[in-house]
Design a protein around this motif. Structure first.
Motif, PDB file in Angstrom:
ATOM      1  N   THR A 266     -32.659 -10.600 -42.937  1.00 47.55           N
ATOM      2  CA  THR A 266     -32.406 -12.039 -42.922  1.00 47.55           C
ATOM      3  C   THR A 266     -33.476 -12.774 -42.124  1.00 47.55           C
ATOM      4  O   THR A 266     -33.812 -13.905 -42.433  1.00 47.55           O
TER       5      THR A 266
ATOM      6  N   ASP B 275     -26.793 -15.511 -45.712  1.00 44.70           N
ATOM      7  CA  ASP B 275     -27.694 -14.484 -46.226  1.00 44.70           C
ATOM      8  C   ASP B 275     -27.278 -13.093 -45.766  1.00 44.70           C
ATOM      9  O   ASP B 275     -27.434 -12.119 -46.480  1.00 44.70           O
ATOM     10  N   LEU B 276     -26.703 -13.024 -44.562  1.00 45.06           N
ATOM     11  CA  LEU B 276     -26.232 -11.716 -44.103  1.00 45.06           C
ATOM     12  C   LEU B 276     -25.028 -11.268 -44.942  1.00 45.06           C
ATOM     13  O   LEU B 276     -24.900 -10.101 -45.282  1.00 45.06           O
TER      14      LEU B 276
END
Lengths: 195, 602
Positions: B263, B456-457
């Motif tokens: 990320t 995004d994680l």
């Protein structure tokens, strides 16, 4: 009649092991006018909501117990259901109460299965008595609450039941429930206009 | 100089911001957009930037980051499993294309040395363009994508001996850094061994220490530092930077910091890759092109036709969906960034005349512009044909399917997680406390370090294929942030949340969370029961009944008061009334139960 007039109290602690009961429960669930209460799914913690269940019971004309037979009686949660719901003064009259007798005039029908075959239930057999002996508590309960007793639908040797036998039993179950729903509606009409 | 840097930055970024969205609108894809932006601002377009060389060198780092991130996705065991496709397909591709081009060049009457180097150099494809195109089309997980990836990886490996043999063919003269081949080989082996050892015993502990400081930007800085340092090291021993970064990525693929690294580096990768494509666009030398347009275009056409033909033939042997063969061939058809390096080396070693080198560089750059166009045309045709082979295969890169994500693995999440784990539920755990993670990894949990509130994680953790997400984060703000992210990105993913207090409970209700559990309620009620029974000698069963009633009623009240929770006064009075009602009810029941004679259970 939008109110379901048949209440099926279904109790099986391990339905994944019982094709018979899965099939019977599905049959009941699919019928209009039938309310099925899957006790082990609703109350896994044995924490029965008495008020809610009493409402449903009050609305029904026919009470069906659908459960396997174990140790000559009902699964524990059905007994708990009875202990919680069937309060004196509500379900039946006793000397101190002038209760509402909410169950009077309703019908009671037991639909059950046993693991052993029919031969086990006779003097000299494995269980030493006819199966009907073990139904005494149900009959007495129905009698005390003023309910009509309908002859039980019993499948013996359900562990060895073929798929065909299961289907036949489910079909019979459906036929009887549908028939009763019609009758109960007629009876309700009669009660409304009659005495 | 710095003034210049900022000016250039404005030009590059401005061009990208203007052209790329436009290109995407026109359905051209981002890669082509960047290339066009590069052509526009370059020496032969609007001349905003005089020289693309520096930018190209700097931007090559984008390719390096790209490969590092790809390496992160591949655990060593998987890479080992891929060895056959890499060497098999990759070898076949390079040998086939190089042979085809070499043969064609010989037929055209070109000197064999030139033909050989040109053939080898042109057999390489552009990792950046091919992978970006694969990702743009979501082809990475498909067999075509995997085969393409394997081939690209092999090319990165094969580029090294190619660059090494160029001086051997050249004029025996001051071939820079000729040195001793043995020493060079030893250097390479030493660096590789060092990398493996460092990855295991140095980098991970370092990552842990840095994660513990809990300063996000330092973690990011370290991630960048790591990749840059490894790349430079690789360059020093004469290996491909991208390959080194890839290996470093693989070494860290099974580390708990994988997602955090991903990320953090993702935005850098995107921008630098963009810059790389811009630089390629700028480096298209139109002077050479205008001098001999026929020759250049003819070379591009001949080169692409031969390469596509070989790749197409190769793809027939692959397990690729019908209708994807040509697409696969086009994906890998363009010349690669390593061709620039090979041709540069060839010019230095005087194998190529400067003219030949510059013509070939233009050919490669043009092929990079042409392939995205060809792919676009292919997509249009495929869409028009309504080809049925477009169904996506199961994603094989991320094995996290059918799993439950537990965010926050502190005192609360841990119990949830351990219970699920004991029941063979597949877990993915996210936490940002390195100590916690270390302990859990000892127990064999799959734990990832990272800030769970970042969408995004979530994506990296496989939220798209999760069955449920458990939000057990301590911090209320973060917990709500995560729920919002899940609701926004994965509306179908059921959320099970831990509430710190009543207000938090209501805020979770606002967000439509499926199931909320107050963190203290159950335990406190159990303790209350014990006080009544063990402490005060009350009947255990009656107390249980009272506790069940208390719980049920409490929940009802909680839900009933919910609409008023933002209005302090109404809320307090409602809650107070509910509490009084509950007390009255319980004491009534209790009294009835405690009576010596009753109507039931007498």
């Amino acid at each position: 009649m939008n109110e379901p007039n048949i209440l099926v109290v279904f109790a099986h602690p391990a339905p994944h092991r019982s094709p018979v009961h899965r099939s019977l429960a599905e049959t009941a669930r699919a019928l209009p006018g039938v309310e099925l209460r899957d006790l082990y799914e609703l109350y896994p913690d044995f924490d029965i909501d008495g008020e809610r269940e009493r409402e449903l019971l009050r609305a029904a004309h026919l009470l069906v117990f659908l459960h396997p037979f174990r140790w000559y009686g009902m699964p524990a949660l059905v007994k708990e259901w009875m202990d919680v719901l069937l309060q004196p003064g509500w379900a039946y009259n006793d000397d101190n109460h002038t209760g509402e007798c909410a169950l009077r005039g309703k019908s009671f029908w037991l639909v059950t299965t046993t693991g052993s075959g029919p031969d086990a239930y006779q003097p000299g057999g494995l269980h030493g008595r006819p199966f009907t002996d073990f139904l005494a508590p149900y009959e007495a309960t129905a009698a005390l609450c003023g309910m009509d007793w309908i002859a039980p639908l019993v499948m013996h040797g359900s562990a060895q039941a073929t798929p065909e036998a299961v289907d036949a039993l489910a079909a019979e179950f459906r036929r009887r429930l549908e028939g009763y729903a019609g009758l109960a509606n007629a009876a309700a009409e009669e009660r409304a206009h009659g005495t | 100089m710095e003034h210049n840097l900022l000016q250039n930055a404005v030009v590059y970024l401005g061009a990208a911001v203007l052209v790329v969205p436009l290109a995407k609108r026109l359905g051209m894809g981002a890669v082509l957009g960047y290339l066009v932006a590069g052509i526009l601002i370059g020496p032969f377009g609007l001349r905003f930037v005089a020289d693309g060389e520096d930018a190209l060198h700097f931007a090559e780092f984008g390719v390096v980051l790209l490969l590092f991130l790809i390496g992160l996705e591949l655990e060593p065991s998987r890479l080992w499993a891929l060895r056959r496709p890499i060497f098999g397909w990759g070898g076949a591709q390079v040998a086939g294309v190089a042979a085809g081009l070499f043969g064609a060049a010989l037929l055209a009457g070109i000197d064999w040395k030139v033909a050989l180097i040109a053939g080898l150099g042109l057999s390489l494809s552009s990792t950046a363009i091919a992978l970006a195109s694969l990702e743009e089309r979501n082809l990475m997980p498909t067999p075509a994508g995997q085969a393409g990836f394997a081939i690209l990886l092999f090319q990165d490996i094969a580029a090294i001996p190619m660059i090494a043999i160029v001086p051997l063919l050249g004029v025996p003269e001051s071939a820079g850094g000729g040195g001793n081949a043995w020493i060079a080989a030893l250097k390479v082996a030493g660096v590789l061994a060092g990398l493996v050892v460092a990855g295991r015993f140095l980098i991970r502990p370092l990552l842990r220490i840095i994660a513990k400081t809990d300063t996000r930007e330092i973690f990011t800085a370290f991630a960048l530092l790591l990749v840059i340092a490894i790349s430079l090291l690789m360059q020093w021993v004469g290996m491909s930077m991208a390959l080194g970064a890839f290996m470093a990525g693989v070494l860290l693929a099974d580390s708990e910091y994988r997602h955090a690294l991903e990320t953090d580096l993702e935005p850098f990768k995107g921008l630098l890759l963009g810059l790389f494509f811009i630089a390629v666009g700028m480096s298209v030398d139109f002077a050479v092109f205008l001098a001999q347009p026929g020759l250049v275009l003819g070379l591009v056409a001949a080169f692409l036709v031969i390469k596509v033909a070989v790749l197409y033939g190769l793809s027939r042997g692959l397990d690729i969906a019908r209708g994807q063969h040509l697409q696969f061939a086009l994906l890998l058809a363009q010349g690669g960034e390593f061709a620039f390096v090979v041709f540069g080396a060839a010019a230095t070693a005087r194998v190529f005349s400067p003219d030949v080198a510059s013509i070939l560089v233009v050919v490669v750059a043009l092929s990079m512009v042409v392939t995205p166009l060809a792919l676009m045309a292919f997509d249009r045709l495929a869409a028009a044909r309504e080809c049925a082979g477009g169904k996506r295969e199961a994603d094989r890169i991320e094995p996290n399917e059918d799993h439950v994500i537990v965010a926050g693995f502190g005192r609360f999440g841990q119990i949830v997680g351990r219970f699920l784990h004991a029941n063979h539920v597949r877990l993915t755990v996210l936490d940002h406390d390195p100590d916690q993670i270390e302990v859990l990894r000892h127990f064999g949990f799959k734990v990832f370090y990272g800030d769970a509130t970042r969408p995004d994680l979530l994506r990296a953790a496989g939220a798209a294929k999760a069955r449920a997400v458990v939000v057990a984060i301590d911090d209320i703000e973060d917990s709500l942030k995560l729920v919002d992210a899940v609701r926004r990105e994965y509306p179908d993913l059921p959320v099970f949340a831990r509430a710190r207090n009543v207000t938090h409970y209501y805020q979770l209700m606002d967000r439509g969370v499926e199931l909320i559990e107050r963190e203290t309620f159950e335990a406190a009620l159990r303790l209350g029961r014990s006080v009544m029974t063990a402490g005060l000698g009350q009947s255990a069963y009656a107390t249980r009944q009272a506790a069940l009633k208390f719980r049920r009623y409490n929940k009802q009240t909680l839900d009933a008061v919910y609409p008023y929770y933002k209005d302090r006064e109404a809320f307090v009075s409602m809650a107070k009334r509910a509490r009084e009602e509950l007390e009255a009810m319980i004491s009534r029941d209790r009294k009835a139960f405690d009576e010596e004679t009753g109507s039931d259970w007498d």
